[in-house]
Design a protein around this motif. Sequence first.
Motif, PDB file in Angstrom:
ATOM      1  N   SER A  83       7.268   8.919  -1.098  1.00  0.00           N
ATOM      2  CA  SER A  83       7.172   8.677  -2.537  1.00  0.00           C
ATOM      3  C   SER A  83       5.750   8.226  -2.877  1.00  0.00           C
ATOM      4  O   SER A  83       5.010   7.759  -2.013  1.00  0.00           O
ATOM      5  N   GLN A 134       9.350   5.495   0.216  1.00  0.00           N
ATOM      6  CA  GLN A 134      10.611   6.219   0.373  1.00  0.00           C
ATOM      7  C   GLN A 134      10.353   7.567   1.027  1.00  0.00           C
ATOM      8  O   GLN A 134       9.364   8.238   0.710  1.00  0.00           O
ATOM      9  N   THR A 173      17.422  10.885   2.698  1.00  0.00           N
ATOM     10  CA  THR A 173      16.360  11.113   1.719  1.00  0.00           C
ATOM     11  C   THR A 173      16.374   9.967   0.713  1.00  0.00           C
ATOM     12  O   THR A 173      17.436   9.500   0.319  1.00  0.00           O
ATOM     13  N   ARG A 174      15.199   9.506   0.345  1.00  0.00           N
ATOM     14  CA  ARG A 174      14.950   8.413  -0.597  1.00  0.00           C
ATOM     15  C   ARG A 174      15.195   7.026  -0.013  1.00  0.00           C
ATOM     16  O   ARG A 174      15.045   6.027  -0.700  1.00  0.00           O
ATOM     17  N   SER A 175      15.574   6.936   1.263  1.00  0.00           N
ATOM     18  CA  SER A 175      15.654   5.595   1.860  1.00  0.00           C
ATOM     19  C   SER A 175      14.231   5.196   2.223  1.00  0.00           C
ATOM     20  O   SER A 175      13.368   6.045   2.430  1.00  0.00           O
ATOM     21  N   ASN A 176      13.984   3.888   2.292  1.00  0.00           N
ATOM     22  CA  ASN A 176      12.620   3.478   2.594  1.00  0.00           C
ATOM     23  C   ASN A 176      12.416   3.350   4.106  1.00  0.00           C
ATOM     24  O   ASN A 176      13.375   3.265   4.875  1.00  0.00           O
ATOM     25  N   GLN A 229       8.350  -0.113   0.480  1.00  0.00           N
ATOM     26  CA  GLN A 229       8.119   0.630  -0.759  1.00  0.00           C
ATOM     27  C   GLN A 229       8.073   2.141  -0.571  1.00  0.00           C
ATOM     28  O   GLN A 229       8.341   2.899  -1.500  1.00  0.00           O
TER      29      GLN A 229
END
Length: 160
Positions: free
Chosen positions: A58, A85, A18-21, A83
């Motif tokens: 994101s 995520q 989670t939150r990796s692009n 950009q």
Amino acid sequence: MVKIIKLDPIAEEMAVETRSNILSALLSKDLDVLKECGGRGMCATCHVYIKEGMEGLSDMNRRERRTLEVITTAKANSRLACQAQIMGEGVVVQLPAGMYINAIENVEALIGRRAQQDLLHPITGKVVVESGKLITRSIVTQLNETRFQVGQYLVRTKEA
């Protein structure tokens, strides 16, 4: 926490943090994705389409929005892989069909040969040489000039 994303058209699923692009996920699979600006969201060479699950990513920042406005192949479902995520499940990423010219180690050696797959422009993502067509010196020269112009743009943007 781990999320599962799908890659089209290669019909492959992969687990990502989670939150990796998206770019880091694609590069971990050795896929043909470029990052001319080093993942700063300024060059659009990692442009992908999101087939499903845009809400699982994101929000788009101002730099990404500005960069996407410049490229002619951008659509409503476009994102820059560097950009975007991954925040939720159900994301399906459509990879560009073909190979970016910049990914070829020695383009000069290809002059006079036929392209084995579509060759894509490094900035716009448009097909510059269709599969089976001849690769000409004028195309290679034009692409080298474009790369120089992008480099100048990135330097100016960095200074601003």
